[in-house]
Design a protein around this motif. Structure first.
Motif, PDB file in Angstrom:
ATOM      1  N   VAL A   1      -1.713   8.610  20.106  1.00 32.53           N
ATOM      2  CA  VAL A   1      -1.092   9.309  18.970  1.00 32.53           C
ATOM      3  C   VAL A   1      -1.145   8.527  17.826  1.00 32.53           C
ATOM      4  CG1 VAL A   1       1.326  10.316  18.386  1.00 32.53           C
ATOM      5  CG2 VAL A   1       0.559  10.235  20.750  1.00 32.53           C
ATOM      6  N   ASP A   2      -1.615   8.962  16.720  1.00 35.35           N
ATOM      7  CA  ASP A   2      -2.004   8.652  15.427  1.00 35.35           C
ATOM      8  C   ASP A   2      -0.345   8.663  14.763  1.00 35.35           C
ATOM      9  OD1 ASP A   2      -4.427   8.239  15.982  1.00 35.35           O
ATOM     10  OD2 ASP A   2      -5.010  10.118  14.902  1.00 35.35           O
ATOM     11  N   ARG A   3       0.030   7.542  14.008  1.00 38.80           N
ATOM     12  CA  ARG A   3       1.154   7.421  13.336  1.00 38.80           C
ATOM     13  C   ARG A   3       0.745   6.988  11.887  1.00 38.80           C
ATOM     14  NH1 ARG A   3       2.857   6.872  18.794  1.00 38.80           N
ATOM     15  NH2 ARG A   3       4.919   8.060  18.924  1.00 38.80           N
ATOM     16  N   LEU A   4       1.294   7.730  10.975  1.00 37.45           N
ATOM     17  CA  LEU A   4       0.957   7.882   9.562  1.00 37.45           C
ATOM     18  C   LEU A   4       2.245   7.663   8.647  1.00 37.45           C
ATOM     19  CD1 LEU A   4      -1.192  11.001   9.679  1.00 37.45           C
ATOM     20  CD2 LEU A   4      -1.834   8.592  10.197  1.00 37.45           C
ATOM     21  N   LEU A   5       2.069   6.626   8.122  1.00 34.05           N
ATOM     22  CA  LEU A   5       3.482   6.187   7.211  1.00 34.05           C
ATOM     23  C   LEU A   5       3.152   6.420   5.852  1.00 34.05           C
ATOM     24  CD1 LEU A   5       3.815   4.597  10.070  1.00 34.05           C
ATOM     25  CD2 LEU A   5       5.298   3.022   8.563  1.00 34.05           C
ATOM     26  N   GLY A   6       3.953   7.061   5.072  1.00 30.62           N
ATOM     27  CA  GLY A   6       4.026   7.362   3.680  1.00 30.62           C
ATOM     28  C   GLY A   6       5.029   8.139   3.031  1.00 30.62           C
TER      29      GLY A   6
ATOM     30  N   ALA B   1       0.751  -1.173  -0.024  1.00 31.32           N
ATOM     31  CA  ALA B   1       0.017  -0.093  -0.071  1.00 31.32           C
ATOM     32  C   ALA B   1       1.030   1.103   0.088  1.00 31.32           C
ATOM     33  CB  ALA B   1      -1.118   0.011   1.286  1.00 31.32           C
ATOM     34  N   GLU B   2       0.251   2.363  -0.295  1.00 27.80           N
ATOM     35  CA  GLU B   2       1.248   3.686  -0.337  1.00 27.80           C
ATOM     36  C   GLU B   2       1.183   4.256   0.962  1.00 27.80           C
ATOM     37  OE1 GLU B   2       0.379   5.946  -3.984  1.00 27.80           O
ATOM     38  OE2 GLU B   2      -0.979   4.476  -4.326  1.00 27.80           O
TER      39      GLU B   2
ATOM     40  N   ASP C   1      10.043  13.688  -0.993  1.00 30.26           N
ATOM     41  CA  ASP C   1      11.047  12.513  -0.687  1.00 30.26           C
ATOM     42  C   ASP C   1      10.557  11.340  -1.125  1.00 30.26           C
ATOM     43  OD1 ASP C   1      12.676  13.450   2.320  1.00 30.26           O
ATOM     44  OD2 ASP C   1      10.808  14.805   1.910  1.00 30.26           O
ATOM     45  N   THR C   2      11.586  10.639  -1.362  1.00 31.04           N
ATOM     46  CA  THR C   2      11.515   9.087  -2.242  1.00 31.04           C
ATOM     47  C   THR C   2      11.295   8.241  -1.014  1.00 31.04           C
ATOM     48  OG1 THR C   2      13.835   8.914  -2.355  1.00 31.04           O
ATOM     49  CG2 THR C   2      12.663   9.711  -4.366  1.00 31.04           C
ATOM     50  N   GLY C   3      11.830   8.309   0.140  1.00 29.58           N
ATOM     51  CA  GLY C   3      11.710   7.363   1.122  1.00 29.58           C
ATOM     52  C   GLY C   3      10.597   7.394   1.961  1.00 29.58           C
ATOM     53  N   PRO C   4      10.035   6.544   2.882  1.00 23.76           N
ATOM     54  CA  PRO C   4       8.906   6.780   3.641  1.00 23.76           C
ATOM     55  C   PRO C   4       9.173   7.615   4.817  1.00 23.76           C
ATOM     56  CG  PRO C   4       9.901   4.563   3.914  1.00 23.76           C
ATOM     57  CD  PRO C   4      10.692   5.332   2.857  1.00 23.76           C
ATOM     58  N   LEU C   5       8.128   8.245   5.312  1.00 26.75           N
ATOM     59  CA  LEU C   5       8.243   9.047   6.398  1.00 26.75           C
ATOM     60  C   LEU C   5       7.097   8.652   7.470  1.00 26.75           C
ATOM     61  CD1 LEU C   5       7.992  12.844   4.736  1.00 26.75           C
ATOM     62  CD2 LEU C   5      10.016  11.465   5.487  1.00 26.75           C
TER      63      LEU C   5
ATOM     64  N   LEU D   1      -0.070  10.542   1.968  1.00 22.06           N
ATOM     65  CA  LEU D   1       0.117  10.848   2.920  1.00 22.06           C
ATOM     66  C   LEU D   1      -0.287  12.137   3.250  1.00 22.06           C
ATOM     67  CD1 LEU D   1       2.149  10.779   5.676  1.00 22.06           C
ATOM     68  CD2 LEU D   1       4.049  11.998   4.221  1.00 22.06           C
ATOM     69  N   ASP D   2      -0.332  13.045   2.354  1.00 19.13           N
ATOM     70  CA  ASP D   2      -1.286  14.403   2.812  1.00 19.13           C
ATOM     71  C   ASP D   2      -2.887  13.984   3.077  1.00 19.13           C
ATOM     72  OD1 ASP D   2       1.024  15.579   1.887  1.00 19.13           O
ATOM     73  OD2 ASP D   2       0.166  16.697   0.209  1.00 19.13           O
ATOM     74  N   ALA D   3      -3.211  12.915   2.205  1.00 18.25           N
ATOM     75  CA  ALA D   3      -4.747  12.611   2.483  1.00 18.25           C
ATOM     76  C   ALA D   3      -4.807  12.073   4.043  1.00 18.25           C
ATOM     77  CB  ALA D   3      -5.194  11.377   1.542  1.00 18.25           C
ATOM     78  N   MET D   4      -4.000  11.199   4.472  1.00 16.35           N
ATOM     79  CA  MET D   4      -4.191  10.803   5.682  1.00 16.35           C
ATOM     80  C   MET D   4      -3.964  11.690   6.678  1.00 16.35           C
ATOM     81  SD  MET D   4      -2.150   7.134   5.850  1.00 16.35           S
ATOM     82  CE  MET D   4      -0.361   7.757   5.054  1.00 16.35           C
ATOM     83  N   ILE D   5      -2.879  12.781   6.659  1.00  5.67           N
ATOM     84  CA  ILE D   5      -2.786  13.759   7.534  1.00  5.67           C
ATOM     85  C   ILE D   5      -4.170  14.924   7.548  1.00  5.67           C
ATOM     86  CG2 ILE D   5      -1.466  15.961   8.135  1.00  5.67           C
ATOM     87  CD1 ILE D   5       0.952  14.543   6.983  1.00  5.67           C
ATOM     88  N   CYS D   6      -4.426  15.118   6.468  1.00  2.00           N
ATOM     89  CA  CYS D   6      -5.589  15.971   6.631  1.00  2.00           C
ATOM     90  C   CYS D   6      -7.038  15.202   7.166  1.00  2.00           C
ATOM     91  CB  CYS D   6      -6.148  16.284   4.949  1.00  2.00           C
ATOM     92  SG  CYS D   6      -4.937  17.667   4.246  1.00  2.00           S
ATOM     93  N   ALA D   7      -7.193  13.929   6.844  1.00  2.00           N
ATOM     94  CA  ALA D   7      -8.411  13.240   7.394  1.00  2.00           C
ATOM     95  C   ALA D   7      -8.105  13.135   8.814  1.00  2.00           C
ATOM     96  CB  ALA D   7      -8.506  11.879   6.641  1.00  2.00           C
ATOM     97  N   HIS D   8      -7.007  12.810   9.435  1.00  2.00           N
ATOM     98  CA  HIS D   8      -6.723  12.689  10.748  1.00  2.00           C
ATOM     99  C   HIS D   8      -6.794  14.092  11.476  1.00  2.00           C
ATOM    100  CE1 HIS D   8      -5.276   8.406  11.774  1.00  2.00           C
ATOM    101  NE2 HIS D   8      -5.699   8.481  10.543  1.00  2.00           N
ATOM    102  N   ALA D   9      -6.274  15.224  11.018  1.00  2.00           N
ATOM    103  CA  ALA D   9      -6.472  16.413  11.567  1.00  2.00           C
ATOM    104  C   ALA D   9      -7.792  16.667  11.553  1.00  2.00           C
ATOM    105  CB  ALA D   9      -5.421  17.243  10.764  1.00  2.00           C
ATOM    106  N   HIS D  10      -8.651  16.569  10.279  1.00  2.00           N
ATOM    107  CA  HIS D  10      -9.790  17.065  10.418  1.00  2.00           C
ATOM    108  C   HIS D  10     -10.912  16.567  11.566  1.00  2.00           C
ATOM    109  CE1 HIS D  10     -13.116  18.046   7.187  1.00  2.00           C
ATOM    110  NE2 HIS D  10     -13.700  18.642   8.591  1.00  2.00           N
TER     111      HIS D  10
END
Length: 278
Positions: free
Chosen positions: A177-182, A168-169, A187-191, A227-236
């Protein structure tokens, strides 16, 4: 990417622009979700600015999954028909390039759900979202939960989540604490992003976890990266929960007020203060 870079104006502005696009575009999100929470999930998407479609008949899902802007598959209440619908919808989404979210509810406690989740993953979800025990169960057969509850903290699932990035991407691990990997746009590597916040009322109101998966799907339709989608959803979800907690008197009133807050919350301060790079 350094901590300072994560907090740059450019990063925040891109996330805020993603939040704005959700309401501007009103993406169509096809949801195959928990029968207990289907009405609540639909209302959450409407409040956030998206358009829900809750079709779950096996003979209808392929066409809708192929034409929708995003798809959510949630294993909350699986039946023979719903599993067949999930299989057909995930395959159609994979063929058409529709981004989709897998929420393996209960996979850590119930072998059927784990097996179904592993099969669905062959259709390449954009994001896998769950609690720590659910995420761990997808790579570790011995990881256990109690029903849909987790026996682990989000950081316990980081190794499993990193392994799942081969399938998965993005991986979203919910917890205190939510943790989001993507991967970011640069960056080419995962954050790994940590995001604290929300309300203690959320796990006491049925459907808030299911709704988070739907919000991720909605944001996938308008974000530059998963990654942007996950951050926005969790923040929202978290920012709205904190606002709702201020006037809620219990889990029932919290659920209603949270819907109102999802419609109007401003993410500017939340995105400035809560994100951290692990």
């Amino acid at each position: 990417m350094t901590e300072a870079q994560l907090q740059t104006h450019e990063w925040r502005q891109r996330l805020l622009a993603t939040h704005g696009r959700l309401r501007q575009r009103a993406p169509l999100v096809h949801c195959l979700t928990n029968q207990v929470t289907v009405n609540f999930v639909a209302n959450v998407l409407l409040a956030a600015g998206a358009s829900p479609a809750m079709t779950d008949h096996p003979d209808e899902v392929e066409g809708l999954a192929a034409t929708a802007d995003a798809l959510l598959i949630n294993l909350g209440t699986p039946s023979a028909d719903s599993v067949a619908a999930m299989q057909r919808a995930s395959q159609a989404a994979n063929r058409s390039g529709t981004p989709w979210v897998l929420d393996p509810v209960g996979a850590a406690a119930l072998p059927l759900r784990r097996d179904v989740s592993l099969e669905l993953m062959t259709s390449r979800p954009a994001v896998i979202r769950g609690n720590a025990s659910e995420i761990m169960s997808l790579t570790e057969a011995g990881a256990h939960g109690r029903g849909v509850d987790t026996q682990h903290e989000s950081q316990d699932a980081l190794t499993a989540a990193a392994d799942l990035l081969a399938q998965a991407e993005g991986i979203a691990i919910s917890g205190r604490v939510d943790r989001l990997l993507g991967r970011s746009t640069t960056d080419t590597g995962p954050l790994t992003i940590s995001l604290a916040g929300g309300s203690a009322w959320q796990p006491r109101a049925t459907g808030t976890g299911c709704a988070l998966g739907a919000l991720i799907a909605a944001y996938l339709a308008v974000a530059d990266t998963p990654l942007d989608a996950m951050i926005c959803a969790h923040a929202h979800a978290a920012a709205a929960a904190e606002r709702a907690e201020l006037t809620a008197h219990g889990p029932g009133s919290f659920a209603v007020i949270w819907l109102d807050a999802l419609d109007s919350v401003d993410l500017t301060d939340f995105l400035s203060d809560r994100l951290a790079l692990d």
